[in-house]
Scaffold this active site. Structure first.
Site, PDB file in Angstrom:
ATOM      1  N   ARG A   1       5.277  -5.317   1.586  1.00  0.00           N
ATOM      2  CA  ARG A   1       4.305  -6.379   1.894  1.00  0.00           C
ATOM      3  C   ARG A   1       4.454  -7.531   0.892  1.00  0.00           C
ATOM      4  NH1 ARG A   1      -1.530  -4.083   2.213  1.00  0.00           N
ATOM      5  NH2 ARG A   1      -0.806  -3.136   4.151  1.00  0.00           N
TER       6      ARG A   1
ATOM      7  N   ARG B   1      -6.038  -7.680  -3.877  1.00  0.00           N
ATOM      8  CA  ARG B   1      -4.950  -7.874  -2.904  1.00  0.00           C
ATOM      9  C   ARG B   1      -4.756  -9.369  -2.612  1.00  0.00           C
ATOM     10  NH1 ARG B   1      -4.038  -3.186   0.180  1.00  0.00           N
ATOM     11  NH2 ARG B   1      -4.409  -1.360  -1.133  1.00  0.00           N
TER      12      ARG B   1
ATOM     13  N   LYS C   1      -8.592  -0.459  -3.817  1.00  0.00           N
ATOM     14  CA  LYS C   1      -8.215  -1.803  -3.394  1.00  0.00           C
ATOM     15  C   LYS C   1      -9.414  -2.741  -3.480  1.00  0.00           C
ATOM     16  CE  LYS C   1      -6.929  -0.375   0.780  1.00  0.00           C
ATOM     17  NZ  LYS C   1      -6.684  -0.213   2.237  1.00  0.00           N
TER      18      LYS C   1
ATOM     19  N   LYS D   1     -10.693  -6.806  -2.210  1.00  0.00           N
ATOM     20  CA  LYS D   1     -10.300  -7.903  -1.322  1.00  0.00           C
ATOM     21  C   LYS D   1     -11.209  -9.131  -1.464  1.00  0.00           C
ATOM     22  CE  LYS D   1      -8.107  -4.773   1.863  1.00  0.00           C
ATOM     23  NZ  LYS D   1      -7.976  -4.268   3.227  1.00  0.00           N
TER      24      LYS D   1
ATOM     25  N   CYS E   1      -3.632  -3.413  14.960  1.00  0.00           N
ATOM     26  CA  CYS E   1      -2.926  -3.015  13.727  1.00  0.00           C
ATOM     27  C   CYS E   1      -1.583  -2.388  14.103  1.00  0.00           C
ATOM     28  CB  CYS E   1      -3.779  -2.024  12.953  1.00  0.00           C
ATOM     29  SG  CYS E   1      -3.783  -0.390  13.725  1.00  0.00           S
TER      30      CYS E   1
ATOM     31  N   CYS F   1       2.773   3.652  10.579  1.00  0.00           N
ATOM     32  CA  CYS F   1       1.640   3.973   9.714  1.00  0.00           C
ATOM     33  C   CYS F   1       1.398   5.480   9.642  1.00  0.00           C
ATOM     34  CB  CYS F   1       0.378   3.289  10.237  1.00  0.00           C
ATOM     35  SG  CYS F   1      -1.046   3.702   9.233  1.00  0.00           S
TER      36      CYS F   1
ATOM     37  N   CYS G   1      -6.738   4.062  13.971  1.00  0.00           N
ATOM     38  CA  CYS G   1      -7.574   5.035  13.234  1.00  0.00           C
ATOM     39  C   CYS G   1      -8.796   4.297  12.726  1.00  0.00           C
ATOM     40  CB  CYS G   1      -6.775   5.690  12.101  1.00  0.00           C
ATOM     41  SG  CYS G   1      -6.767   4.752  10.566  1.00  0.00           S
TER      42      CYS G   1
ATOM     43  N   CYS H   1      -8.022  -1.725  10.024  1.00  0.00           N
ATOM     44  CA  CYS H   1      -7.123  -2.763   9.497  1.00  0.00           C
ATOM     45  C   CYS H   1      -7.111  -4.053  10.320  1.00  0.00           C
ATOM     46  CB  CYS H   1      -5.705  -2.209   9.370  1.00  0.00           C
ATOM     47  SG  CYS H   1      -5.604  -0.869   8.183  1.00  0.00           S
TER      48      CYS H   1
HETATM   49 FE1  SRM Z   1      -5.027  -1.591   6.117  1.00  0.00          FE
HETATM   50  C1  SRM Z   1      -4.256   1.449   4.869  1.00  0.00           C
HETATM   51  C2  SRM Z   1      -1.988  -1.898   7.433  1.00  0.00           C
HETATM   52  C3  SRM Z   1      -5.616  -4.887   6.563  1.00  0.00           C
HETATM   53  C4  SRM Z   1      -8.379  -1.037   5.688  1.00  0.00           C
HETATM   54  N1  SRM Z   1      -3.382  -0.442   6.086  1.00  0.00           N
HETATM   55  C5  SRM Z   1      -3.250   0.767   5.473  1.00  0.00           C
HETATM   56  C6  SRM Z   1      -1.787   1.241   5.521  1.00  0.00           C
HETATM   57  C7  SRM Z   1      -1.113   0.738   4.287  1.00  0.00           C
HETATM   58  C8  SRM Z   1      -1.589   2.749   5.746  1.00  0.00           C
HETATM   59  C9  SRM Z   1      -1.455   3.647   4.539  1.00  0.00           C
HETATM   60  O1  SRM Z   1      -2.270   3.555   3.604  1.00  0.00           O
HETATM   61  O2  SRM Z   1      -0.543   4.465   4.561  1.00  0.00           O
HETATM   62  C10 SRM Z   1      -1.313   0.485   6.785  1.00  0.00           C
HETATM   63  C11 SRM Z   1       0.189   0.205   6.883  1.00  0.00           C
HETATM   64  C12 SRM Z   1       0.611   0.210   8.330  1.00  0.00           C
HETATM   65  C13 SRM Z   1       1.969  -0.286   8.563  1.00  0.00           C
HETATM   66  O3  SRM Z   1       2.827   0.505   9.046  1.00  0.00           O
HETATM   67  O4  SRM Z   1       2.249  -1.460   8.326  1.00  0.00           O
HETATM   68  C14 SRM Z   1      -2.255  -0.712   6.766  1.00  0.00           C
HETATM   69  N2  SRM Z   1      -3.944  -3.116   6.747  1.00  0.00           N
HETATM   70  C15 SRM Z   1      -2.735  -3.045   7.349  1.00  0.00           C
HETATM   71  C16 SRM Z   1      -2.320  -4.368   7.963  1.00  0.00           C
HETATM   72  C17 SRM Z   1      -0.825  -4.615   7.937  1.00  0.00           C
HETATM   73  C18 SRM Z   1      -2.863  -4.403   9.412  1.00  0.00           C
HETATM   74  C19 SRM Z   1      -2.506  -5.603  10.241  1.00  0.00           C
HETATM   75  O5  SRM Z   1      -2.635  -5.458  11.461  1.00  0.00           O
HETATM   76  O6  SRM Z   1      -2.166  -6.661   9.752  1.00  0.00           O
HETATM   77  C20 SRM Z   1      -3.164  -5.310   7.095  1.00  0.00           C
HETATM   78  C21 SRM Z   1      -2.489  -5.723   5.821  1.00  0.00           C
HETATM   79  C22 SRM Z   1      -3.306  -6.705   5.058  1.00  0.00           C
HETATM   80  C23 SRM Z   1      -2.636  -7.280   3.843  1.00  0.00           C
HETATM   81  O7  SRM Z   1      -1.770  -8.136   4.018  1.00  0.00           O
HETATM   82  O8  SRM Z   1      -3.012  -6.924   2.740  1.00  0.00           O
HETATM   83  C24 SRM Z   1      -4.342  -4.398   6.758  1.00  0.00           C
HETATM   84  N3  SRM Z   1      -6.690  -2.783   6.051  1.00  0.00           N
HETATM   85  C25 SRM Z   1      -6.733  -4.098   6.390  1.00  0.00           C
HETATM   86  C26 SRM Z   1      -8.091  -4.517   6.584  1.00  0.00           C
HETATM   87  C27 SRM Z   1      -8.536  -5.886   7.043  1.00  0.00           C
HETATM   88  C28 SRM Z   1      -8.661  -6.866   5.907  1.00  0.00           C
HETATM   89  O9  SRM Z   1      -8.374  -6.557   4.754  1.00  0.00           O
HETATM   90  O10 SRM Z   1      -9.063  -7.994   6.178  1.00  0.00           O
HETATM   91  C29 SRM Z   1      -8.893  -3.407   6.351  1.00  0.00           C
HETATM   92  C30 SRM Z   1     -10.436  -3.329   6.514  1.00  0.00           C
HETATM   93  C31 SRM Z   1     -11.144  -4.008   5.425  1.00  0.00           C
HETATM   94  C32 SRM Z   1     -11.332  -3.105   4.244  1.00  0.00           C
HETATM   95  O11 SRM Z   1     -10.426  -3.010   3.427  1.00  0.00           O
HETATM   96  O12 SRM Z   1     -12.365  -2.467   4.157  1.00  0.00           O
HETATM   97  C33 SRM Z   1      -7.996  -2.327   6.007  1.00  0.00           C
HETATM   98  N4  SRM Z   1      -6.121  -0.068   5.354  1.00  0.00           N
HETATM   99  C34 SRM Z   1      -7.502  -0.029   5.323  1.00  0.00           C
HETATM  100  C35 SRM Z   1      -7.891   1.278   4.849  1.00  0.00           C
HETATM  101  C36 SRM Z   1      -9.356   1.749   4.635  1.00  0.00           C
HETATM  102  C37 SRM Z   1      -9.839   1.331   3.310  1.00  0.00           C
HETATM  103  C38 SRM Z   1     -11.220   1.829   3.007  1.00  0.00           C
HETATM  104  O13 SRM Z   1     -11.823   1.324   2.099  1.00  0.00           O
HETATM  105  O14 SRM Z   1     -11.715   2.749   3.631  1.00  0.00           O
HETATM  106  C39 SRM Z   1      -6.702   1.991   4.605  1.00  0.00           C
HETATM  107  C40 SRM Z   1      -6.578   3.444   4.079  1.00  0.00           C
HETATM  108  C41 SRM Z   1      -6.814   3.543   2.606  1.00  0.00           C
HETATM  109  O15 SRM Z   1      -6.900   2.567   1.868  1.00  0.00           O
HETATM  110  O16 SRM Z   1      -6.918   4.677   2.183  1.00  0.00           O
HETATM  111  C42 SRM Z   1      -5.617   1.126   4.948  1.00  0.00           C
HETATM  112 FE1  SF4 Z   2      -2.807   2.539  10.110  1.00  0.00          FE
HETATM  113 FE2  SF4 Z   2      -5.313   3.019  10.691  1.00  0.00          FE
HETATM  114 FE3  SF4 Z   2      -4.653   0.776   9.427  1.00  0.00          FE
HETATM  115 FE4  SF4 Z   2      -4.026   1.058  11.947  1.00  0.00          FE
HETATM  116  S1  SF4 Z   2      -6.108   1.012  11.129  1.00  0.00           S
HETATM  117  S2  SF4 Z   2      -2.649   0.342  10.318  1.00  0.00           S
HETATM  118  S3  SF4 Z   2      -3.601   3.214  12.103  1.00  0.00           S
HETATM  119  S4  SF4 Z   2      -4.447   2.807   8.603  1.00  0.00           S
END
Ligand code: SRM
Ligand code: SF4
Length: 554
Positions: free
Chosen positions: A73, A142, A205, A207, A422, A428, A467, A471
């Site tokens: 990333r 981030r 993390k 944000k 996502c 993922c 899930c 994201c």
């Molecule tokens: Fe996310 C984990 C993709 C924005 C909440 N997210 C992941 C991971 C890295 C999976 C992992 O941990 O193994 C995913 C990688 C998938 C892949 O194959 O690329 C992933 N998240 C993404 C992206 C690429 C989705 C997208 O459609 O663009 C976004 C990357 C953002 C960036 O450039 O930094 C992305 N993730 C978000 C958002 C939205 C936002 O930030 O505006 C959220 C919800 C907001 C939040 O953080 O509360 C989000 N991602 C999560 C979570 C749950 C975190 C939590 O506090 O519960 C995880 C899992 C974790 O952290 O354990 C996660």
């Molecule tokens: Fe992966 Fe869940 Fe985030 Fe989708 S929402 S990219 S399935 S961690």
């Protein structure tokens, strides 16, 4: 921080000596992947170890291990890219990735499918183009998001400047990144310091996003810290800070849930950096470190309440914080289509389905960037803006997209261009269901329904994730589809198109093929009972989900 109760990742962070080990050693091993500790530390360097889940079962049956690949990333504050940077990113997708670029929901770019041997050359090339992956992931601040609309006025310019400077200030200070990836000299002494983060960095993390007043395209309430400028007579007079937002929840952990950020204070511009840093310090010192499911700052704010949280931030600052001013919003949509910038130039917002830049779309973007060298901006809704365009070039640019058979906004169904999904499968590791790969079909099926009902122009914002982590921010959408179990989704309804309200769970475990049929009676009722100008999300909220449940059953 109690010694006995720390989560395993906390010990890994301590042992890494400011994010070095064991990545530094394992990068040079014969293995095609990293150990658990290496995997955890890699995240701080912007790298996720993944495997191709499409072939996981078949390989297991053959007695083979996972087919390891990496997601990288690139952190791009405010999503701003020069044309040269974009073309370099594009070339790397062919050289070391899977021939696609993925625009993320936080204005970053992701590569998928990179092999271990490709990590170092990829990061080195990025660095030559002044791009970094450092702290794109991990327990740190981030990529900092900012409303990308390039309108030519002083306030927008100031917003971008603050976002960039805050991003620079909050980067980790460790030299590990330079030593490991860029062959920098080893730090002379081991007495290295992270003045803000300390050796265990943050509990989780973190944000931050800047919205522009009235324009919530960045989903500012879903951030740990949301920042909204206060304009008075056209002059930047302060910032309103929201705290404690976050969307992730886990099926297994009952008390986890999405929470919207709450207004903490409105401060003068000169205090912005110190107040943001004080908030981060409070989370660093008091956020829970024993159970990562509850380590986000939203749970600290919930546990303490806003008043105690404010008092603690004031204690770190040594001065009181005034109350927050009220905020007003008029839009939550992205900046798609042609717009005048206000300086005689135009910008064009191009829809990128689920953020995936591939095939024809990728070729069209490349051609426009090569011929017209616009500055680019990634949006927090996975789209792309071409900025600073001479009006005389408008027709030629449209012709490029037409020649590549890429539809421009305005010619696309509204529900399609307002949707996000996502990545989910096959990259993922946390995905329960498909998302990006099935959303095009689901959203077009929904469009057909809306057209049949004469509602195509009143289409809701729909977001899907594989899930409950959220994201693609499904919980603030008007219709949120969240992967629940094999090919089944939870349906959330009633979010606001302005991003100011969470949707509520309407149905659990709906098979993918049944989603549109479950929604049909609700849209029928919306058609007859919706008020003029009312959005579908506001309608569901007004009627109430219990009432709507009756409709669906009937
Ligand atoms: Fe996310 C984990 C993709 C924005 C909440 N997210 C992941 C991971 C890295 C999976 C992992 O941990 O193994 C995913 C990688 C998938 C892949 O194959 O690329 C992933 N998240 C993404 C992206 C690429 C989705 C997208 O459609 O663009 C976004 C990357 C953002 C960036 O450039 O930094 C992305 N993730 C978000 C958002 C939205 C936002 O930030 O505006 C959220 C919800 C907001 C939040 O953080 O509360 C989000 N991602 C999560 C979570 C749950 C975190 C939590 O506090 O519960 C995880 C899992 C974790 O952290 O354990 C996660
Ligand atoms: Fe992966 Fe869940 Fe985030 Fe989708 S929402 S990219 S399935 S961690």
């Amino acid at each position: 921080m109690s010694e006995t109760k720390l989560s395993n990742v906390e010990y890994i962070k301590i042992a890494s000596h400011y994010l070095r080990g064991p990545v530094d050693a394992e990068l040079h091993s014969e293995s095609d992947h990293f150990s658990e500790a290496g995997y955890q530390i890699l995240k701080f360097h912007g790298i996720y170890q993944q495997d191709d889940r499409d072939v996981r079962k078949a390989r297991k049956a053959q007695g083979l291990g996972p087919d390891y690949r990496f997601m990288i990333r690139v952190a791009i504050p405010g999503g701003v890219l020069t044309p040269e940077q974009y073309l370099a990113l594009d070339r790397l997708a062919d050289e070391l990735g899977n021939a696609t670029l993925r625009i993320t929901t936080r204005q970053a770019i992701q590569y998928h499918g990179v092999r271990k041997g490709g990590l170092k050359p990829l990061i080195q090339t990025l660095n030559r183009h002044l791009l970094t992956t450092l702290s794109a992931c991990g327990d740190v601040v981030r990529n900092i998001v900012a409303c990308p609309a390039p309108f030519h006025d002083r306030q927008r310019a100031e917003l971008s400047r603050y976002a960039k400077e805050l991003s620079d200030r909050l980067k980790p200070k460790t030299r590990a990144y330079y030593e490991i990836w860029l062959d920098g000299e080893k730090a002379a002494s081991l007495e290295e310091h992270e003045p803000l983060y300390g050796q265990t960095y943050l509990p989780r993390k973190f944000k931050i996003a800047f919205a522009f007043p009235g324009d919530n395209c960045v989903d500012v309430y879903t951030q740990d810290i949301g920042i909204v400028p206060l304009l008075q007579e056209g002059v930047l007079a302060g910032f309103t800070l929201l705290v404690g937002g976050g969307l992730g929840q886990s099926h297994g952990a009952k008390d986890t849930r999405p929470i919207l950020a709450k207004p903490l204070t409105t401060i003068p511009p000169r205090q912005l950096f110190e107040v943001v840093e004080a908030i981060i310090r409070v989370q660093r010192d008091h956020g829970r470190r024993e159970d990562r499911k509850f380590s986000r700052m939203k749970y600290l704010v919930e546990a303490w309440g806003l008043e105690r949280f404010r008092a603690e931030v004031e204690h770190y600052l040594g001065y009181p914080l005034p109350e927050a001013r009220a905020l007003e919003w008029h839009s939550g949509s992205d900046h798609l289509g042609w717009h005048a910038q206000g300086d005689g130039k135009l910008f064009l917002g191009v829809f990128v389905e689920n953020g995936r830049v591939k095939e024809n779309l990728r070729a069209a973007i490349r051609e426009v960037v090569q011929r017209f060298t616009p500055e680019l901006r990634l949006t927090a809704q996975q789209n792309l803006l071409f900025t600073g365009i001479d009006p005389a070039d408008q027709a030629a640019i449209e012709a490029i997209f037409r020649n590549h058979a890429v539809a421009l906004p305005g010619t696309l169904p509204l529900v399609v261009q307002n949707a996000m999904a996502c990545p989910a499968l096959p990259t993922c590791g946390l995905a329960i269901t498909e998302s990006e790969r099935v959303m095009p079909e689901v959203i077009r099926e929904l469009h057909n329904l809306l057209e049949k009902l004469g509602l195509a122009e009143r289409a809701p914002h729909v977001r899907m994730t594989g899930c409950p982590n959220g994201c693609a921010r499904p919980y603030t959408a008007e219709v949120g589809l969240v992967g629940r179990s094999l090919d089944s989704y939870s349906i959330y309804l009633g979010g606001s198109p302005l991003g100011t309200r969470l949707g509520r769970l309407y149905r659990d475990n709906v098979k993918r093929g049944a989603i549109v049929a479950v929604l049909e009676p609700l849209f029928q009722r919306f058609r007859t009972e919706g008020q003029p100008g009312e959005s579908f999300g506001d309608f569901c909220h007004r009627i109430g989900l219990e009432q709507l449940e009756g409709v669906a059953a009937g």
